[in-house]
Design an enzyme around this catalytic site. Sequence first.
Site, PDB file in Angstrom:
ATOM      1  N   HIS A  39       0.293  -1.101  -0.136  1.00 33.05           N
ATOM      2  CA  HIS A  39       0.028   0.117   0.119  1.00 33.05           C
ATOM      3  C   HIS A  39       1.024   1.126  -0.500  1.00 33.05           C
ATOM      4  O   HIS A  39       0.244   2.070  -0.998  1.00 33.05           O
ATOM      5  CB  HIS A  39      -1.099   0.010   1.583  1.00 33.05           C
ATOM      6  CG  HIS A  39      -2.209  -0.867   1.112  1.00 33.05           C
ATOM      7  ND1 HIS A  39      -2.335  -1.781   0.878  1.00 33.05           N
ATOM      8  CD2 HIS A  39      -3.381  -0.502   0.047  1.00 33.05           C
ATOM      9  CE1 HIS A  39      -3.400  -2.939   0.644  1.00 33.05           C
ATOM     10  NE2 HIS A  39      -4.295  -1.759   0.296  1.00 33.05           N
ATOM     11  N   LYS A  68      -9.621  -6.699   8.515  1.00 37.56           N
ATOM     12  CA  LYS A  68     -10.685  -6.866   9.102  1.00 37.56           C
ATOM     13  C   LYS A  68     -10.540  -5.575  10.780  1.00 37.56           C
ATOM     14  O   LYS A  68      -9.364  -4.841  10.057  1.00 37.56           O
ATOM     15  CB  LYS A  68     -10.049  -8.537  10.403  1.00 37.56           C
ATOM     16  CG  LYS A  68      -9.043  -8.232  10.850  1.00 37.56           C
ATOM     17  CD  LYS A  68      -8.432  -8.850  11.671  1.00 37.56           C
ATOM     18  CE  LYS A  68      -6.500  -8.685  12.149  1.00 37.56           C
ATOM     19  NZ  LYS A  68      -6.427  -7.946  13.617  1.00 37.56           N
TER      20      LYS A  68
END
Lengths: 196, 292
Positions: free
Chosen positions: A36, A103
């Site tokens: 990322h 999550k």
Amino acid sequence: MTLLSTPITEETIRSLRVGDEVALTGIVFTGRDAIHKYLHEGGALPPGVSLKGGVIYHCGPVVIKDASGAWKVVAAGPTTSTREEPYQWQIIRDHGVRGVIGKGGMGPKTQQACKEYGCVYLHAVGGAAQVLAECVQKVRDVYFLEKFGSPEAIWELEVVKFPAVVTIDAHGRSLHEEVFKASASALSRHVQPVAH
Amino acid sequence: MHSLLESLIEIIRRTSAEIPDDVHQAILKSLENEKKGTIAASALNIIERNIELAKRKSQPICQDTGSVLFYVDAPIGLDQVAFEETAREAVKQATKKGYLRQNSVDSLTGKNDGTNCGPGAPTLHFHQHRGSELRVRLVLKGGGCENVGAQYSLPDEGLGANRDLDGCRRVILDAVLQAQGKGCGPGILGVCIGGDRATGFEWSKTQFLRRLEDVNPVPELAALEQEIVKTANDLGIGPMGFGGSTTLLGCKICAVNRVPASYFVSVSYMCWAYRRQGATLDADGRIAGWLY
């Protein structure tokens, strides 16, 4: 239970709502902190990887080579997504991502990007590494293994009926935001107000 | 101690793949308490299937096999240097076998050499005692739950927390609120009241060695532990933060002395994938019995 398969259209994504349980079949690309940051800083995806209509999975799997030399995923649950909050919106925008699996939920920037560009956040059960690894039928490829190490590499996985829950939809709703507000309000009933 | 290496690898394998029974019972109980058909119940069902599958396949319950924390209670005379060398070798071999993920990264270069060994990894805590028994306990603590741990310095004006048990209660509940589902709840808290910034967290983690069903011998702390669990479960955060009636499976609190100027409350959060196991070893280093 809604069945999804990759590539996913914007129309399908926009039909999903917070609280929907889904089962995803197709290809997912793992990507976490290093990837990322790399993409955010302008790094290019490796040849052969396209995220258009695709799904990013916040996951650093345990992968071993079996006796025949083939990769085998032995554990593959989601990792905490909030660490990607500074970068995710941009990757959704620039790469046409339709689903982000992880999550713990994500924040307002990702929520806004989901609404604006047509993407959903799919919450997998944290820690359920075995149930989720069973859904991985095959490791198609791996990228940046040397550069970032195994947990941080991009693993291209074929999954079948991967279970998850929509917790941020493409309509601006976030279950995480709602549960936080409700629980903060519940807590205020259990502690005496602070005198100022 | 020629069987030590083999025994430590087995302790690592079992810790990584099998949830201890006290935690498993608590998860089964929470499954009964969640409303059927909700996403919270669905998450707990997946958790239950995962526990069974990991044990049967002898593979990690969670892919984040965490920080490797050994707690060794040793008789006087144990060669700690040799023990540590063997423990490092056991960690390397357990990693090759896939019981542990390649999970240890050089903080400066970002390199992961795949061995799980390096400065500070694994961590070993040795405690001598005058008996003859050698006990080795292991906690594998994942990063997701470690990241939601919190340390408060009291008084905390914003939370209305003074230097008393009510102040402790307020900050512990704040930690639960802030954690939401991010630490893979339903979780278990290990808390230390007092200590310094380092020992506070260290003591908070030793609370994870306690069995969930035990009762704190200090009555005030026993009462606080129960109250925290009850209140946390009233907040509606639920498994994975999906909403629901199970936010915490347990809370364990200890108090250690502090200096007059400091009053820390250190909260460590353990995920439902509570990996803690241990064994007593005989003179050859063979496993003589399991501790949990």
